[in-house]
Design an enzyme around this catalytic site. Structure first.
Site, PDB file in Angstrom:
ATOM      1  N   SER A   1       0.833  -1.204   0.000  1.00 32.25           N
ATOM      2  CA  SER A   1       0.000   0.000   0.000  1.00 32.25           C
ATOM      3  C   SER A   1       0.868   1.256   0.000  1.00 32.25           C
ATOM      4  O   SER A   1       2.017   1.251   0.441  1.00 32.25           O
ATOM      5  CB  SER A   1      -0.902   0.025   1.241  1.00 32.25           C
TER       6      SER A   1
HETATM    7  N1  SAM Z   1      -0.782  -4.811   4.192  1.00 36.06           N
HETATM    8  C1  SAM Z   1      -0.073  -5.041   2.974  1.00 36.06           C
HETATM    9  C2  SAM Z   1       1.306  -4.449   2.968  1.00 36.06           C
HETATM   10  O1  SAM Z   1       1.659  -3.750   3.930  1.00 36.06           O
HETATM   11  O2  SAM Z   1       2.050  -4.709   2.017  1.00 36.06           O
HETATM   12  C3  SAM Z   1      -0.884  -4.542   1.800  1.00 36.06           C
HETATM   13  C4  SAM Z   1      -1.283  -5.656   0.968  1.00 36.06           C
HETATM   14  S1  SAM Z   1      -2.268  -5.530  -0.426  1.00 36.06           S
HETATM   15  C5  SAM Z   1      -2.864  -3.919  -0.586  1.00 36.06           C
HETATM   16  C6  SAM Z   1      -3.660  -6.505   0.137  1.00 36.06           C
HETATM   17  C7  SAM Z   1      -3.341  -7.939   0.440  1.00 36.06           C
HETATM   18  O3  SAM Z   1      -4.532  -8.588   0.857  1.00 36.06           O
HETATM   19  C8  SAM Z   1      -2.800  -8.739  -0.728  1.00 36.06           C
HETATM   20  O4  SAM Z   1      -1.561  -9.292  -0.402  1.00 36.06           O
HETATM   21  C9  SAM Z   1      -3.865  -9.832  -0.939  1.00 36.06           C
HETATM   22  O5  SAM Z   1      -3.338 -11.061  -1.382  1.00 36.06           O
HETATM   23  C10 SAM Z   1      -4.460  -9.932   0.439  1.00 36.06           C
HETATM   24  N2  SAM Z   1      -5.796 -10.523   0.507  1.00 36.06           N
HETATM   25  C11 SAM Z   1      -6.859 -10.321  -0.316  1.00 36.06           C
HETATM   26  N3  SAM Z   1      -7.912 -11.059   0.106  1.00 36.06           N
HETATM   27  C12 SAM Z   1      -7.502 -11.726   1.214  1.00 36.06           C
HETATM   28  C13 SAM Z   1      -8.127 -12.647   2.116  1.00 36.06           C
HETATM   29  N4  SAM Z   1      -9.395 -13.043   1.969  1.00 36.06           N
HETATM   30  N5  SAM Z   1      -7.405 -13.136   3.147  1.00 36.06           N
HETATM   31  C14 SAM Z   1      -6.116 -12.772   3.319  1.00 36.06           C
HETATM   32  N6  SAM Z   1      -5.462 -11.903   2.507  1.00 36.06           N
HETATM   33  C15 SAM Z   1      -6.150 -11.390   1.467  1.00 36.06           C
END
Ligand code: SAM
Length: 223
Positions: free
Chosen positions: A67
């Site tokens: 992000s």
């Molecule tokens: N917090 C992260 C960082 O600091 O890099 C941002 C990650 S990105 C914007 C959102 C993440 O949510 C992705 O890695 C995606 O794979 C994960 N994601 C999406 N749906 C999910 C779910 N149902 N359970 C766990 N992770 C999920």
């Protein structure tokens, strides 16, 4: 092979980033301190190192992103972390947000649906944080839209992907007085903060619009 080297140049770029976040309205000193100390370039693929302190999201593989620093700061500020708070993060991604939460004094349980990202986050976090902070972190692989019942309840829950609606499972895993911060919406997502006032009542507050990758799972978007 990733090189984990933090230099004065990186520190200078971080100071500029923190100054920008202040101009954009971030005021929480713990959040600003965490961002000023955390080597964000460790969390990005090598090719993006020179861009790591731009206020932008970047690809981290598996079609996912780290992000934007402003978004991380914004969500963390809304969470209002108190020392020792037990926090559930949905979407570990690069591990950067989890590191910021740890540096703000939280104990963190973070869940990611892509094993490859979670494995990489483990390596990055080991290089980015001292062992005493890392001892407050537990990483899981799975569908975070169901929460993480085994370790519930949580003082705070943060969702770092865009949800179609607020999963009831997450509300059920909050303590009374606990806070959930979640972006909700399809093309753009409105940042929503929910405080669990009692077992039956919640307070809902709406904030700014953001752009997130989708929250995919049983209580999220379908693949
Ligand atoms: N917090 C992260 C960082 O600091 O890099 C941002 C990650 S990105 C914007 C959102 C993440 O949510 C992705 O890695 C995606 O794979 C994960 N994601 C999406 N749906 C999910 C779910 N149902 N359970 C766990 N992770 C999920």
């Amino acid at each position: 092979m990733h090189t984990y080297r933090d230099t004065y140049k990186h520190k200078g770029l971080r100071n500029q980033l923190v100054a920008l976040l202040k101009v954009k309205g971030i005021t929480d000193p713990d959040v600003l301190k965490a961002i000023s100390e955390l080597p964000r370039h460790f969390f990005l693929p090598d090719d993006f190192e020179s861009h790591a302190y731009e206020d932008k999201a970047f690809p981290i593989g598996e079609d996912q992103t780290i992000s934007q620093p402003y978004t991380v700061a914004y969500q963390t500020e809304l969470l209002d972390i108190k020392p020792g708070n037990k926090v559930l993060e949905i979407g570990t991604g690069s591990g950067y947000q989890a590191a910021v939460l740890l540096m703000c004094g939280a104990r963190v349980f973070s869940i990611e649906r892509h094993k490859k990202l979670s494995d990489r986050a483990v390596r990055t976090l080991k290089n980015a944080l001292p062992a005493d902070l890392l001892s407050g972190l537990s990483l899981f692989i799975g569908d975070g839209t169901r929460g993480l019942k085994d370790k519930a309840p949580y003082d705070r829950i943060i969702v770092t992907a865009g949800a179609p609606s607020v999963p009831k499972a997450l509300l059920a895993q909050l303590v009374i007085g606990g806070i959930l911060v979640i972006p909700v919406g399809e093309k753009v997502q409105r940042m929503v903060r929910i405080t669990k006032v009692s077992e039956k009542d919640i307070k809902t507050e709406l904030f700014d619009d953001f752009n997130f990758v989708p929250l995919v799972g049983e209580n999220g978007w379908k693949v």
